[in-house]
Write a protein that holds these residues in place. Structure first.
Motif, PDB file in Angstrom:
ATOM      1  N   ALA A   8       0.838  -1.206   0.000  1.00 52.24           N
ATOM      2  CA  ALA A   8       0.000   0.000   0.000  1.00 52.24           C
ATOM      3  C   ALA A   8       0.873   1.256   0.000  1.00 52.24           C
ATOM      4  O   ALA A   8       0.575   2.225  -0.715  1.00 52.24           O
ATOM      5  CB  ALA A   8      -0.923  -0.007   1.217  1.00 52.24           C
ATOM      6  N   LEU A   9       1.963   1.230   0.788  1.00 53.33           N
ATOM      7  CA  LEU A   9       2.869   2.384   0.821  1.00 53.33           C
ATOM      8  C   LEU A   9       3.566   2.568  -0.526  1.00 53.33           C
ATOM      9  O   LEU A   9       3.708   3.695  -1.011  1.00 53.33           O
ATOM     10  CB  LEU A   9       3.902   2.220   1.940  1.00 53.33           C
ATOM     11  CG  LEU A   9       3.357   2.256   3.374  1.00 53.33           C
ATOM     12  CD1 LEU A   9       4.477   1.996   4.373  1.00 53.33           C
ATOM     13  CD2 LEU A   9       2.683   3.572   3.661  1.00 53.33           C
ATOM     14  N   ALA A  12       1.096   3.986  -2.980  1.00 51.96           N
ATOM     15  CA  ALA A  12       0.859   5.409  -2.709  1.00 51.96           C
ATOM     16  C   ALA A  12       1.998   6.256  -3.259  1.00 51.96           C
ATOM     17  O   ALA A  12       1.771   7.272  -3.923  1.00 51.96           O
ATOM     18  CB  ALA A  12       0.699   5.644  -1.205  1.00 51.96           C
ATOM     19  N   SER A 134      -4.001   9.530  -3.308  1.00 53.88           N
ATOM     20  CA  SER A 134      -3.098   8.400  -3.055  1.00 53.88           C
ATOM     21  C   SER A 134      -2.911   8.204  -1.555  1.00 53.88           C
ATOM     22  O   SER A 134      -2.901   7.075  -1.065  1.00 53.88           O
ATOM     23  CB  SER A 134      -1.745   8.628  -3.724  1.00 53.88           C
ATOM     24  OG  SER A 134      -1.870   8.648  -5.123  1.00 53.88           O
ATOM     25  N   ARG A 135      -2.775   9.325  -0.829  1.00 56.60           N
ATOM     26  CA  ARG A 135      -2.640   9.257   0.633  1.00 56.60           C
ATOM     27  C   ARG A 135      -3.880   8.630   1.249  1.00 56.60           C
ATOM     28  O   ARG A 135      -3.794   7.723   2.082  1.00 56.60           O
ATOM     29  CB  ARG A 135      -2.411  10.652   1.219  1.00 56.60           C
ATOM     30  CG  ARG A 135      -2.370  10.639   2.754  1.00 56.60           C
ATOM     31  CD  ARG A 135      -2.401  12.012   3.364  1.00 56.60           C
ATOM     32  NE  ARG A 135      -3.692  12.635   3.087  1.00 56.60           N
ATOM     33  CZ  ARG A 135      -3.972  13.895   3.348  1.00 56.60           C
ATOM     34  NH1 ARG A 135      -3.073  14.694   3.863  1.00 56.60           N
ATOM     35  NH2 ARG A 135      -5.163  14.390   3.080  1.00 56.60           N
ATOM     36  N   ALA A 138      -4.037   4.843   0.707  1.00 62.90           N
ATOM     37  CA  ALA A 138      -3.068   4.109   1.527  1.00 62.90           C
ATOM     38  C   ALA A 138      -3.516   4.068   2.993  1.00 62.90           C
ATOM     39  O   ALA A 138      -3.432   3.024   3.652  1.00 62.90           O
ATOM     40  CB  ALA A 138      -1.689   4.743   1.411  1.00 62.90           C
ATOM     41  N   GLU A 141      -6.221   1.556   3.564  1.00 60.37           N
ATOM     42  CA  GLU A 141      -5.709   0.188   3.616  1.00 60.37           C
ATOM     43  C   GLU A 141      -5.046  -0.107   4.963  1.00 60.37           C
ATOM     44  O   GLU A 141      -5.199  -1.199   5.510  1.00 60.37           O
ATOM     45  CB  GLU A 141      -4.724  -0.055   2.464  1.00 60.37           C
ATOM     46  CG  GLU A 141      -5.422  -0.168   1.115  1.00 60.37           C
ATOM     47  CD  GLU A 141      -4.520  -0.665   0.013  1.00 60.37           C
ATOM     48  OE1 GLU A 141      -3.735  -1.602   0.264  1.00 60.37           O
ATOM     49  OE2 GLU A 141      -4.608  -0.112  -1.092  1.00 60.37           O
ATOM     50  N   SER A 158       2.863   3.690  10.002  1.00 58.70           N
ATOM     51  CA  SER A 158       2.626   3.616   8.558  1.00 58.70           C
ATOM     52  C   SER A 158       1.857   4.844   8.071  1.00 58.70           C
ATOM     53  O   SER A 158       2.173   5.412   7.028  1.00 58.70           O
ATOM     54  CB  SER A 158       1.845   2.352   8.203  1.00 58.70           C
ATOM     55  OG  SER A 158       2.597   1.203   8.502  1.00 58.70           O
ATOM     56  N   VAL A 162       3.052   7.680   5.324  1.00 57.01           N
ATOM     57  CA  VAL A 162       2.230   8.140   4.195  1.00 57.01           C
ATOM     58  C   VAL A 162       2.119   9.661   4.220  1.00 57.01           C
ATOM     59  O   VAL A 162       2.229  10.322   3.178  1.00 57.01           O
ATOM     60  CB  VAL A 162       0.827   7.483   4.230  1.00 57.01           C
ATOM     61  CG1 VAL A 162      -0.092   8.119   3.207  1.00 57.01           C
ATOM     62  CG2 VAL A 162       0.929   5.994   3.987  1.00 57.01           C
TER      63      VAL A 162
END
Length: 187
Positions: A8-9, A12, A134-135, A138, A141, A158, A162
């Motif tokens: 996910a990171l 992103a 995108s942030r 992420a 998730e 996490s 982000v």
């Protein structure tokens, strides 16, 4: 579970990088009063029945800051190139002497410069919105993983990562926009 968070990171960051690349491409299309080969990059020329990018049928160069010279590799293509440039509606009238096509970029008025800065600002805002999207994806998730049993403190770290990526790419957008704004407002 950690692999899902790492993916996910990465997704992103990749999305944020793509936003920057797209933003830079959009800025190249804004004419700043200076002649650049990118101005005609999207022009297609009819070459033996196929729409072909201009740079594949002609050499494109700038002779000075305001003049673009397009020299077709085949002399018979001069009129075809000239017609394609007319059809592209670039706001500049191409002039042919039978061997090359010249395009002289007129100087921008103050009002037009301000309009272009406004347009560039809109592109910058679009890029920032894309970065924030995108942030958001992420972080959603990460929160979903925490609900499924991923450690909460690791989830917070996490999310912080982000946010740091978001800040980094947003600053890049601001920096790129500032350079373009300076370029547009310079007479």
């Amino acid at each position: 579970m950690q692999e899902d968070i790492d993916l996910a990171l990465e997704a992103a960051e990749e999305g944020m990088q793509n936003s920057i690349v797209h933003f830079q491409r959009e800025l190249l299309k804004i004419r700043s009063g200076k002649a650049t080969p990118q101005m005609v990059a999207d022009v297609k020329v009819e070459y033996y029945g196929m729409p072909t990018p201009l740079n594949q049928v002609a050499g494109i160069k700038t002779t000075d800051a305001r003049t673009l010279v397009i020299q077709p590799f085949e002399k018979k293509m001069v009129s075809v190139v000239e017609q394609a440039l007319y059809a592209a509606n670039l706001g500049i009238t191409p002039q042919s002497d039978g061997e090359v096509v010249r395009m002289v970029v007129p100087p921008l008025t103050e009002e037009r410069r301000k309009q272009l800065v406004k347009q560039a600002s809109g592109f910058a805002e679009d890029a920032k919105v894309s970065i924030r999207n995108s942030r958001r994806d992420a972080i959603q998730e990460v929160k979903a993983a925490v609900k499924e049993g991923y450690p909460e403190d690791a989830g917070k770290r996490s999310e912080q990562t982000v946010q740091e990526l978001t800040d980094k790419y947003s600053k890049q957008v601001d920096s790129i926009f500032a350079k373009k704004e300076e370029e547009l407002m310079t007479v």
